[in-house]
Design a protein around this motif. Structure first.
Motif, PDB file in Angstrom:
ATOM      1  N   ARG A 137       1.059  -1.229   0.004  1.00 18.52           N
ATOM      2  CA  ARG A 137      -0.178  -0.013   0.057  1.00 18.52           C
ATOM      3  C   ARG A 137       0.739   1.104  -0.075  1.00 18.52           C
ATOM      4  N   GLY A 188       3.407  -1.642  -9.370  1.00 19.00           N
ATOM      5  CA  GLY A 188       2.006  -1.047  -8.784  1.00 19.00           C
ATOM      6  C   GLY A 188       1.190  -0.139  -9.706  1.00 19.00           C
ATOM      7  N   SER A 236      -3.003   0.560  -9.735  1.00 19.40           N
ATOM      8  CA  SER A 236      -3.725  -0.049  -8.499  1.00 19.40           C
ATOM      9  C   SER A 236      -4.263   1.364  -7.583  1.00 19.40           C
ATOM     10  N   HIS A 248      -6.763   3.688  -5.943  1.00 23.55           N
ATOM     11  CA  HIS A 248      -8.217   3.507  -5.333  1.00 23.55           C
ATOM     12  C   HIS A 248      -8.960   4.843  -5.846  1.00 23.55           C
ATOM     13  N   SER A 292      -2.907   3.831  -3.178  1.00 19.83           N
ATOM     14  CA  SER A 292      -2.806   2.604  -3.936  1.00 19.83           C
ATOM     15  C   SER A 292      -2.507   1.123  -3.288  1.00 19.83           C
ATOM     16  N   SER A 293      -3.055  -0.028  -3.638  1.00 19.50           N
ATOM     17  CA  SER A 293      -2.807  -1.120  -2.903  1.00 19.50           C
ATOM     18  C   SER A 293      -2.814  -2.293  -3.978  1.00 19.50           C
ATOM     19  N   TYR A 294      -2.219  -3.314  -3.555  1.00 15.60           N
ATOM     20  CA  TYR A 294      -1.979  -4.576  -4.447  1.00 15.60           C
ATOM     21  C   TYR A 294      -1.476  -5.660  -3.540  1.00 15.60           C
TER      22      TYR A 294
END
Length: 146
Positions: free
Chosen positions: A49, A99, A102, A104, A111-113
């Motif tokens: 994240r 990333g 990703s 949001h 961003s998160s993955y």
């Protein structure tokens, strides 16, 4: 092995917090040594994240190294999987995840993955690469599954 002799009666799991809300400078890649013992698990799910204000900002990428001890002995960032019947010679693959894409959106501005890997050694170390021209807060946690 009979169920009563196993360390867990259901799949064993654990959480590793490699870094939490760590500020990563612009255009820098870092890791947090030492290598972490993950021996006995089958998979590691690595969650990343990072702060991101706009959709078109460069990402934070993830690199992974598997090794034989906490010093990184025989550590490798490349692998080859010989399960497929493909022509010789085999090329190695870099263990790296982007990333990009990703985000949001606003107002979350993160961003998160998650990246799932088979455990390929008893120890692991993660690297994050902030591709942006400004600092970012980054968290990397792992979820190990037996």
């Amino acid at each position: 092995m009979p169920p009563q002799e196993r360390p867990c009666f259901r799949p064993c799991t654990t959480v590793i917090k490699f870094m939490t809300d760590r500020e990563i400078p612009a255009n820098v890649g870092i890791s947090i040594p030492p290598y972490t013992n993950i021996d006995g698990y089958s998979f590691i799910n690595i969650f990343v994240r990072f702060t991101q204000e706009k959709f078109d900002e460069p990402p934070v990428d993830l690199g992974v190294i598997f090794a034989f001890d906490e010093k990184g002995t025989m550590g490798a960032r490349r692998y080859v999987n010989l399960e497929a019947n493909v022509p010789s010679p085999q090329r190695t693959n870099f263990i790296s995840v982007s990333g990009e894409g990703s985000w949001h959106g606003s107002p979350h501005n993160i961003s998160s993955y998650v990246a799932r890997f088979p455990v390929m050694g008893p120890f692991v170390e993660v690297f994050v690469y902030n591709r942006a021209p400004f600092p970012r807060k980054v968290s990397v946690w792992g979820y190990l599954v037996g």
